[in-house]
Design an enzyme around this catalytic site. Structure first.
Site, PDB file in Angstrom:
ATOM      1  N   TYR A  64       0.831  -1.221   0.000  1.00 40.10           N
ATOM      2  CA  TYR A  64       0.000   0.000   0.000  1.00 40.10           C
ATOM      3  C   TYR A  64       0.862   1.266   0.000  1.00 40.10           C
ATOM      4  CZ  TYR A  64      -3.967  -3.036   0.790  1.00 40.10           C
ATOM      5  OH  TYR A  64      -4.934  -4.006   0.640  1.00 40.10           O
ATOM      6  N   TYR A  89       8.532  -4.455   5.468  1.00 44.07           N
ATOM      7  CA  TYR A  89       8.648  -5.913   5.683  1.00 44.07           C
ATOM      8  C   TYR A  89      10.034  -6.387   5.242  1.00 44.07           C
ATOM      9  CZ  TYR A  89       3.677  -6.829   6.764  1.00 44.07           C
ATOM     10  OH  TYR A  89       2.435  -6.889   7.353  1.00 44.07           O
ATOM     11  N   HIS A 123      10.140  -4.689   9.660  1.00 46.28           N
ATOM     12  CA  HIS A 123       8.950  -5.470   9.985  1.00 46.28           C
ATOM     13  C   HIS A 123       9.181  -6.969   9.782  1.00 46.28           C
ATOM     14  CE1 HIS A 123       4.597  -4.960  10.860  1.00 46.28           C
ATOM     15  NE2 HIS A 123       4.446  -6.084  10.183  1.00 46.28           N
ATOM     16  N   GLU A 161       8.165  -8.219  15.164  1.00 41.36           N
ATOM     17  CA  GLU A 161       7.585  -9.276  16.005  1.00 41.36           C
ATOM     18  C   GLU A 161       8.369 -10.578  15.902  1.00 41.36           C
ATOM     19  OE1 GLU A 161       3.430  -9.799  15.162  1.00 41.36           O
ATOM     20  OE2 GLU A 161       2.873  -7.914  16.117  1.00 41.36           O
ATOM     21  N   GLU A 250       2.271  -1.265  17.795  1.00 34.19           N
ATOM     22  CA  GLU A 250       1.226  -1.793  16.913  1.00 34.19           C
ATOM     23  C   GLU A 250       0.063  -2.287  17.757  1.00 34.19           C
ATOM     24  OE1 GLU A 250       2.657  -4.378  13.497  1.00 34.19           O
ATOM     25  OE2 GLU A 250       0.904  -5.520  14.154  1.00 34.19           O
ATOM     26  N   LYS A 289      -7.863  -1.898   2.902  1.00 35.05           N
ATOM     27  CA  LYS A 289      -7.981  -3.338   2.674  1.00 35.05           C
ATOM     28  C   LYS A 289      -9.260  -3.860   3.333  1.00 35.05           C
ATOM     29  CE  LYS A 289      -5.470  -7.680   2.999  1.00 35.05           C
ATOM     30  NZ  LYS A 289      -4.205  -8.377   3.259  1.00 35.05           N
TER      31      LYS A 289
HETATM   32  C1  IDC Z   1      -1.246  -8.353   8.610  1.00 31.96           C
HETATM   33  C2  IDC Z   1      -2.073  -7.504   7.667  1.00 31.96           C
HETATM   34  C3  IDC Z   1      -2.620  -8.377   6.566  1.00 31.96           C
HETATM   35  C4  IDC Z   1      -1.470  -9.129   5.912  1.00 31.96           C
HETATM   36  C5  IDC Z   1      -0.689  -9.912   6.966  1.00 31.96           C
HETATM   37  C6  IDC Z   1       0.520 -10.663   6.400  1.00 31.96           C
HETATM   38  O1  IDC Z   1      -3.091  -6.854   8.374  1.00 31.96           O
HETATM   39  O2  IDC Z   1      -3.335  -7.610   5.614  1.00 31.96           O
HETATM   40  O3  IDC Z   1      -2.002 -10.027   4.955  1.00 31.96           O
HETATM   41  O4  IDC Z   1      -0.222  -9.018   7.939  1.00 31.96           O
HETATM   42  O5  IDC Z   1       1.568  -9.837   6.136  1.00 31.96           O
HETATM   43  C7  IDC Z   1       0.808  -8.417  13.262  1.00 31.96           C
HETATM   44  C8  IDC Z   1       1.798  -7.985  12.263  1.00 31.96           C
HETATM   45  C9  IDC Z   1       1.155  -7.347  11.061  1.00 31.96           C
HETATM   46  C10 IDC Z   1      -0.123  -8.072  10.707  1.00 31.96           C
HETATM   47  C11 IDC Z   1      -1.112  -7.904  11.857  1.00 31.96           C
HETATM   48  C12 IDC Z   1      -2.472  -8.570  11.613  1.00 31.96           C
HETATM   49  O6  IDC Z   1       2.815  -7.157  12.790  1.00 31.96           O
HETATM   50  O7  IDC Z   1       2.057  -7.390   9.997  1.00 31.96           O
HETATM   51  O8  IDC Z   1      -0.648  -7.483   9.552  1.00 31.96           O
HETATM   52  N1  IDC Z   1      -0.518  -8.432  13.067  1.00 31.96           N
HETATM   53  O9  IDC Z   1      -2.316  -9.950  11.459  1.00 31.96           O
HETATM   54  N2  IDC Z   1       1.040  -8.865  14.479  1.00 31.96           N
HETATM   55  C13 IDC Z   1      -0.109  -9.217  15.058  1.00 31.96           C
HETATM   56  C14 IDC Z   1      -1.133  -8.941  14.171  1.00 31.96           C
END
Ligand code: IDC
Length: 322
Positions: A64, A89, A123, A161, A250, A289
């Site tokens: 995005y 990422y 990330h 994470e 986050e 999204k």
């Molecule tokens: C999620 C996005 C989603 C994407 C997914 C894979 O919302 O659209 O398909 O990642 O990359 C995290 C992460 C964060 C996640 C989010 C929700 O840091 O990248 O984003 N999440 O799953 N940690 C806990 C939750």
């Protein structure tokens, strides 16, 4: 008659340029956020006042990139944000590309022009262990800390994470020590945020053995309110009481998949606790999204000048209650 017209136009021109000059001065004046440092469990500014960061995180900027722009960030600033997090990422499968450094730089510029703080987020996620892509991380943080050394609105988040078969002692802490000394070669003071085990939840484990002899280090705690409840809040309380400086880099109010039903009751408990401890918080994610963590309605195609009415349900709740 002619003389009068000339005088009138000169006069109008003077008023116009005067007004524009004042506007330029005002927008420049807005653009210098005070340098931050960590004091105890909190962030303070140059005059020692506690600063609570309130921010919005981009989605993966490979997916995005269109939301990485000044008008978009300004919309969230108007709704109360003082911080933007740029999610880069680190895994090839998640869109890692060195060519995206430029997007990060654009994001930093936009946030800087607006007088906002910026978190540069390495990330890691599917790559679980921060050591997996350590070589790329070194390159990334060398580039950015060199380029932005001394710019006072930058924070570095060195591993989003950590997850999987990863421990604080064996994996994250050694990785963090390397990245910290690398960043400190150029940037002596910026706040560096270290991810914690189990998708940045185990701040209690870190609190038993934090990084020593370094200034301006904080630790990440992430939550998704419909999944992460009392037991994670207990970790936060414990860590906070033992003096660990924590930043919620986050969160959302849906479940951990980034989707599913919103839990505003649990989210309310989280906000109460964060406000009590004056802990900063950054909401996931700036996109439209079709998932409930997206802050913008999926029917909204705008990438800037976003109004309250353009927000999703989670976006509206967060902007009202954070
Ligand atoms: C999620 C996005 C989603 C994407 C997914 C894979 O919302 O659209 O398909 O990642 O990359 C995290 C992460 C964060 C996640 C989010 C929700 O840091 O990248 O984003 N999440 O799953 N940690 C806990 C939750």
């Amino acid at each position: 008659m002619k003389k009068k017209i000339i005088l009138f136009s000169v006069f109008t021109a003077m008023i116009l340029t005067g007004a524009l000059g004042i506007r330029a001065a005002v927008s420049q004046a807005a653009a210098k956020p005070s340098p931050l440092r960590v004091k105890g469990t909190r962030i303070v500014n140059a005059s020692g006042k506690t600063i609570t960061l309130k921010g919005v995180s981009t989605h993966g900027i490979a997916w995005y990139p269109q939301y990485v722009n000044k008008s978009c960030f300004q919309s969230f600033k108007k709704m109360g944000a003082n911080t933007v997090r740029l999610a880069f990422y680190s895994d090839d499968a998640a869109g890692y590309s060195k060519s995206l450094y430029k997007k990060v730089e654009e994001g930093i510029q936009a946030a800087t022009d607006l007088g906002m703080y910026v978190v540069i987020d390495w990330h890691i996620l599917s790559d679980g262990n921060p050591k997996t892509n350590q070589k790329k991380a070194k390159e990334f943080f060398t580039h950015f800390s060199k380029k932005y050394a001394g710019q006072t609105n930058i924070l570095y988040e060195i591993c989003n994470e950590p997850n999987g078969n990863v421990t604080w002692q064996k994996d994250i802490k050694p990785y963090a020590s390397k990245m910290i000394s690398l960043i400190r070669k150029y940037d002596k003071k910026a706040i560096i945020i270290v991810g914690t085990p189990t998708w940045s939840q185990d701040v209690d484990i870190v609190a038993q053995n934090p990084i020593k002899n370094q200034k301006n280090i904080m630790y990440a705690l992430h939550f998704y309110a419909a999944t992460h409840k009392d037991w994670i809040r207990d970790k936060l309380k414990k860590a906070n009481q033992s003096g660990l400086p924590i930043l919620v880099t986050e969160f959302s109010i849906c479940d951990a998949s980034g989707n599913g039903a919103l839990d505003t009751k649990e989210a309310g408990k989280w906000m109460k606790l964060l406000k009590k401890y004056k802990i900063g918080r950054i909401a996931w994610n700036i996109s439209n999204k079709n998932e409930t963590s997206a802050l913008i309605k999926s029917s909204c195609q705008k990438t800037g000048n976003i109004k309250k009415g353009d927000l999703s349900k989670s976006g509206k709740w967060i902007m009202k209650n954070w």
